[in-house]
Design a protein around this motif. Sequence first.
Motif, mmCIF file in Angstrom:
data_model
loop_
_atom_site.group_PDB
_atom_site.id
_atom_site.type_symbol
_atom_site.label_atom_id
_atom_site.label_comp_id
_atom_site.label_asym_id
_atom_site.label_seq_id
_atom_site.Cartn_x
_atom_site.Cartn_y
_atom_site.Cartn_z
ATOM 1 N N THR A 90 69.727 -30.139 59.930
ATOM 2 C CA THR A 90 70.930 -29.659 59.256
ATOM 3 C C THR A 90 71.831 -30.856 58.956
ATOM 4 O OG1 THR A 90 72.001 -29.250 61.393
ATOM 5 C CG2 THR A 90 70.860 -27.383 60.364
ATOM 6 N N ALA A 91 72.882 -30.617 58.174
ATOM 7 C CA ALA A 91 73.797 -31.704 57.807
ATOM 8 C C ALA A 91 74.438 -32.309 59.051
ATOM 9 C CB ALA A 91 74.867 -31.179 56.867
ATOM 10 N N CYS A 106 66.674 -35.272 54.056
ATOM 11 C CA CYS A 106 68.104 -35.532 53.861
ATOM 12 C C CYS A 106 68.500 -35.324 52.400
ATOM 13 C CB CYS A 106 68.450 -36.946 54.303
ATOM 14 S SG CYS A 106 68.405 -37.182 56.098
ATOM 15 N N GLY A 107 67.606 -35.639 51.482
ATOM 16 C CA GLY A 107 67.878 -35.394 50.070
ATOM 17 C C GLY A 107 68.024 -33.908 49.776
ATOM 18 N N GLU A 151 76.731 -33.550 61.901
ATOM 19 C CA GLU A 151 77.939 -32.989 62.495
ATOM 20 C C GLU A 151 77.989 -33.422 63.956
ATOM 21 O OE1 GLU A 151 79.560 -28.569 63.603
ATOM 22 O OE2 GLU A 151 78.657 -28.845 61.634
ATOM 23 N N SER A 175 71.072 -41.790 63.042
ATOM 24 C CA SER A 175 71.116 -42.428 61.722
ATOM 25 C C SER A 175 69.869 -43.265 61.518
ATOM 26 C CB SER A 175 72.365 -43.302 61.590
ATOM 27 O OG SER A 175 72.277 -44.440 62.440
ATOM 28 N N LEU A 217 68.996 -31.650 51.946
ATOM 29 C CA LEU A 217 70.271 -31.248 52.533
ATOM 30 C C LEU A 217 71.432 -31.641 51.616
ATOM 31 C CD1 LEU A 217 69.672 -32.268 56.269
ATOM 32 C CD2 LEU A 217 69.782 -29.937 55.357
ATOM 33 N N ALA A 218 71.348 -32.835 51.048
ATOM 34 C CA ALA A 218 72.406 -33.299 50.151
ATOM 35 C C ALA A 218 72.477 -32.454 48.882
ATOM 36 C CB ALA A 218 72.176 -34.766 49.788
ATOM 37 N N ASP A 219 71.342 -31.869 48.483
ATOM 38 C CA ASP A 219 71.311 -31.004 47.301
ATOM 39 C C ASP A 219 71.785 -29.588 47.596
ATOM 40 O OD1 ASP A 219 70.519 -32.898 45.510
ATOM 41 O OD2 ASP A 219 68.387 -32.393 45.569
ATOM 42 N N GLY A 220 72.125 -29.317 48.855
ATOM 43 C CA GLY A 220 72.699 -28.018 49.170
ATOM 44 C C GLY A 220 71.905 -27.128 50.095
#
Length: 224
Positions: A170-171, A129-130, A173, A178, A132-135
């Motif tokens: 993936t992010a 998740c980190g 959606e 969770s 993904l959060a970084d792009g």
Amino acid sequence: MSTPEAWAAWAQAPHGIAAGEEPGVKAMPAMLRRRAGFLGKMALEVAYECLDGRGDIPTVFCSRHGDVARAVELLADLARGEALSPTAFGMAVHNAIPGLFTIARGDRANHIALAAGAASIEHAVIEACGLLADGAPAVLLVACDCPLPELFAPFRDCEEQPYAWAWLMTAAEGDVVSLDWTASDEAPSAGMSGGLRVAAFQLGEARAMERCDGRLRWRWRREG
């Protein structure tokens, strides 16, 4: 279990998993494939299937124990005063399997090898998740483990079984899963290892699943 149908059936009624034949990993050149043991071939097989030819995707490789059987063999060789095999030594470390994977595919995307005790799978998800959060548009998460050698029988704290599975993450959606956690001094959850419990939850229909690792209580929930 090597098909989605077999895994789905297992998730409805989880049972002990026995080691079968080594996966073929036919997508990998034979020279590299021969270096991997049973654990590595399981992980490589699901990684290839999950990516299905896609490249430039970072990988988080997660295994609580890694190829500990190979490490025990090396330690036994040392105790006997025998020379160590460089190949065996190189393949005994946690990042050997994702390293083989990227070499074979000529993929320069970064990879991370992670072991965090009984909560290895949760920390691997946090790491993914980190990224993904970084792009990163997607992250390949590969989870695998095998039963510990008999030498470690007195220290087992769960029902170790051979397994490997992979997620292409993936992010968030729409409908998502969770994960959150709180401090807990409860004893580690008994039964299946964390990696298999999370697999059963993901494939099943339960709305929530909780488990303890002896330090934290992890809560998995379906949202949406």
